[in-house]
Design a protein around this motif. Structure first.
Motif, mmCIF file in Angstrom:
data_model
loop_
_atom_site.group_PDB
_atom_site.id
_atom_site.type_symbol
_atom_site.label_atom_id
_atom_site.label_comp_id
_atom_site.label_asym_id
_atom_site.label_seq_id
_atom_site.Cartn_x
_atom_site.Cartn_y
_atom_site.Cartn_z
ATOM 1 N N ARG A 250 0.839 -1.208 0.000
ATOM 2 C CA ARG A 250 0.000 0.000 0.000
ATOM 3 C C ARG A 250 0.866 1.247 0.000
ATOM 4 N NH1 ARG A 250 -1.522 4.189 2.348
ATOM 5 N NH2 ARG A 250 0.024 3.839 4.007
ATOM 6 N N GLN A 251 1.905 1.249 0.812
ATOM 7 C CA GLN A 251 2.784 2.418 0.879
ATOM 8 C C GLN A 251 3.443 2.690 -0.466
ATOM 9 O OE1 GLN A 251 5.506 1.603 4.089
ATOM 10 N NE2 GLN A 251 3.936 1.853 5.688
ATOM 11 N N MET A 252 3.871 1.633 -1.160
ATOM 12 C CA MET A 252 4.477 1.820 -2.476
ATOM 13 C C MET A 252 3.471 2.391 -3.472
ATOM 14 S SD MET A 252 7.056 -1.389 -3.184
ATOM 15 C CE MET A 252 7.547 -0.622 -4.740
ATOM 16 N N ALA A 253 2.251 1.819 -3.462
ATOM 17 C CA ALA A 253 1.259 2.205 -4.475
ATOM 18 C C ALA A 253 0.623 3.550 -4.172
ATOM 19 C CB ALA A 253 0.183 1.123 -4.568
ATOM 20 N N VAL A 254 0.239 3.770 -2.925
ATOM 21 C CA VAL A 254 -0.544 4.958 -2.563
ATOM 22 C C VAL A 254 0.340 6.121 -2.139
ATOM 23 C CG1 VAL A 254 -2.353 5.852 -1.045
ATOM 24 C CG2 VAL A 254 -2.485 3.500 -1.913
ATOM 25 N N ASP A 255 1.305 5.848 -1.263
ATOM 26 C CA ASP A 255 2.146 6.936 -0.757
ATOM 27 C C ASP A 255 3.240 7.323 -1.750
ATOM 28 O OD1 ASP A 255 0.576 6.673 1.493
ATOM 29 O OD2 ASP A 255 2.091 5.607 2.664
ATOM 30 N N ASP A 256 3.975 6.299 -2.230
ATOM 31 C CA ASP A 256 5.089 6.587 -3.138
ATOM 32 C C ASP A 256 4.630 6.830 -4.569
ATOM 33 O OD1 ASP A 256 6.505 5.935 -0.869
ATOM 34 O OD2 ASP A 256 7.280 4.025 -1.646
ATOM 35 N N LYS A 257 3.490 6.266 -4.930
ATOM 36 C CA LYS A 257 3.001 6.333 -6.313
ATOM 37 C C LYS A 257 4.041 5.814 -7.310
ATOM 38 C CE LYS A 257 -0.338 10.086 -5.591
ATOM 39 N NZ LYS A 257 -0.337 9.916 -4.123
ATOM 40 N N SER A 258 4.732 4.734 -6.897
ATOM 41 C CA SER A 258 5.786 4.171 -7.742
ATOM 42 C C SER A 258 5.350 2.886 -8.429
ATOM 43 C CB SER A 258 7.033 3.880 -6.890
ATOM 44 O OG SER A 258 6.737 2.918 -5.886
ATOM 45 N N VAL A 259 4.057 2.545 -8.309
ATOM 46 C CA VAL A 259 3.558 1.280 -8.838
ATOM 47 C C VAL A 259 2.527 1.536 -9.926
ATOM 48 C CG1 VAL A 259 2.483 -0.932 -8.279
ATOM 49 C CG2 VAL A 259 3.916 0.219 -6.574
ATOM 50 N N TYR A 260 2.742 0.934 -11.091
ATOM 51 C CA TYR A 260 1.718 0.955 -12.134
ATOM 52 C C TYR A 260 0.669 -0.081 -11.766
ATOM 53 C CZ TYR A 260 -0.673 0.265 -16.556
ATOM 54 O OH TYR A 260 -1.643 0.143 -17.529
#
Length: 435
Positions: A250-260
């Motif tokens: 979740r942190q990667m996708a939502v916070d970092d916005k680093s996930v397609y």
């Protein structure tokens, strides 16, 4: 068993399981009751294959017949598609007319065993000559679904590894991943690789809610010490380990916005090949397409949690069935022991572009030749050592998978917390397991 994503195979196959095997033991006339290895026998072998794969196996069957003139092998695909084999097996069980051997998705293993039609080859594979320990733990667990009987041999093994795009890494000035990476290293690299101005992402994850979504989550769960099911067969993934694993994503996708976030299960691989995604966690079925596209890529094992680099595998099996004829049962075992031995597997799985079944094949010239054609295949083969846990083969897994896939997808898209989502998923999963 073609070069298809094994999660697609699992999702299509597992829905057919249902209550197909509510049968008791075998009935009808018996065959030979005293073993005579020299007696003439005819074996029926359903391969589940087509085209080139079927032709390869037909050649192997003819070779076995030449080695053993008393054995005749009636070999066919068994059905128009692998997925249809399960229903055909069920009909055969009901009519007491079924094959000696059938290709089977690993997801069917528990149901096949519960049919009471399978052979138990536990005693035979204990023979050191069989080399049972050369198969991965996940593969061995899949053919021993309840922990009691061993109902066949591994037929296909795979796993997910970390595939990285060298062009994207070089453009961002980021060092390539190594086998010592932690998930924190992975997260930091993904942030550095992400560039909103060029719509380039560090990582990609399926949010379709399919088995592709779910099985990508399992290594995170296992590496944190979590389990999919508890000892009583109830959902166990909504644990502290599960919440911690999903919170990381979740942190990667939502916070970092680093996930397609891929809604399709397929677009992320196309974007990776086009140098728009830096990393994906996927399997050997991707390598041919990447080579065809001319993508500069590398492969390493999954990042780890405190040195634990577990991956997930989707093994398929050669299921052996008791036809109430000891001579047929003897030769069914001998045929599969021969087919899965190193010399034959090199001319079957390895020649076809799959991972080798056995660790003894990794250092062979035949496999090295395939690695030259499909760079990274050797890393994926070695990564089978990290395939420690097997996905459950229980009939209710499809409902469990859908519940988990939906929960992960929602959380990665910013809807709800990991704790709430996994708790709700566990309730749905338990209902599916009970049904």
């Amino acid at each position: 068993m073609t070069h298809r994503n094994s999660t697609v195979r699992l999702a299509t196959a597992i829905t057919a399981v249902g209550a197909l095997f509510a049968l008791a033991g075998c009935s009808g006339s018996q065959g030979a009751t005293e073993l005579d290895p020299e007696a003439d026998v005819t074996l029926t072998w359903w391969t589940g294959q087509s085209d080139e794969a079927q032709t390869l196996l037909e050649g192997m069957a003819a070779e076995f017949e030449d080695l053993h003139p008393n054995v005749t092998i009636d070999i066919s695909s068994g059905a128009s598609s692998t997925e249809e084999l399960l229903q055909k097996l069920s009909a055969g069980f009901a009519g007491n007319s079924y094959p000696n051997i059938s290709y089977s998705f690993g997801a069917w293993a528990s149901e096949l065993e519960s049919s009471q039609r399978t052979l138990d080859i536990s005693e035979q594979v204990a023979d050191p000559e069989v080399g049972w320990e050369e198969f991965s733990e996940a593969a061995r667990a899949t053919v021993q679904p309840t922990g009691e009987k061993i109902i066949g041999f591994p037929a296909l093994v795979d796993n997910i590894s970390l595939i990285y795009n060298k062009t994207v890494f070089d453009a961002a000035g980021v060092e390539y991943p190594t086998e010592d990476w932690s998930w924190d290293d992975f997260r930091e690299a993904a942030k550095q690789l992400t560039d909103a101005s060029t719509e380039t992402y560090g990582y990609a994850y399926s949010v379709s809610g399919s088995e592709e979504t779910t099985w990508q989550f399992w290594p995170h769960l296992w590496q944190h010490g979590g389990d999919i099911l508890d000892d009583d067969g109830a959902a166990a993934f909504a644990s502290d380990a599960g919440v911690e694993a999903l919170e990381f994503l979740r942190q990667m996708a939502v916070d970092d916005k680093s996930v397609y976030l891929d809604q399709t299960d397929t677009k992320f691989a196309q974007l990776f090949a086009a140098d728009r995604i830096g990393m994906m966690t996927s399997g050997p079925w991707q390598l041919w397409d990447l080579g065809t596209a001319g993508t500069e890529y590398g492969v390493t094992i999954l990042p780890g949690t405190e040195g634990d680099h577990q991956t997930v595998s989707g093994p398929d099996i050669w299921a052996l069935f008791d036809t109430q004829d000891v001579n047929e049962n003897y030769w069914s075992f001998e045929l599969m022991k021969w087919l899965t031995a190193t010399d034959q597997d090199l001319r079957w799985n390895v020649a076809y572009g799959n991972l080798p079944l056995r660790t003894s094949e990794i250092d062979t010239p035949e496999f090295h030749e395939q690695v030259t054609a499909l760079p990274g295949l050797d890393v994926m083969a070695a990564n089978n050592e990290n395939a420690v846990n097997a996905r459950p083969t229980v009939a209710g897994y499809v409902g469990l998978s859908e519940a988990v896939g939906s929960a992960v997808s929602q959380v990665l898209q910013g809807q709800g917390t990991p704790e709430e989502a996994l708790k709700a998923a566990a309730e749905k999963a338990d209902q599916a397991l009970a049904d």
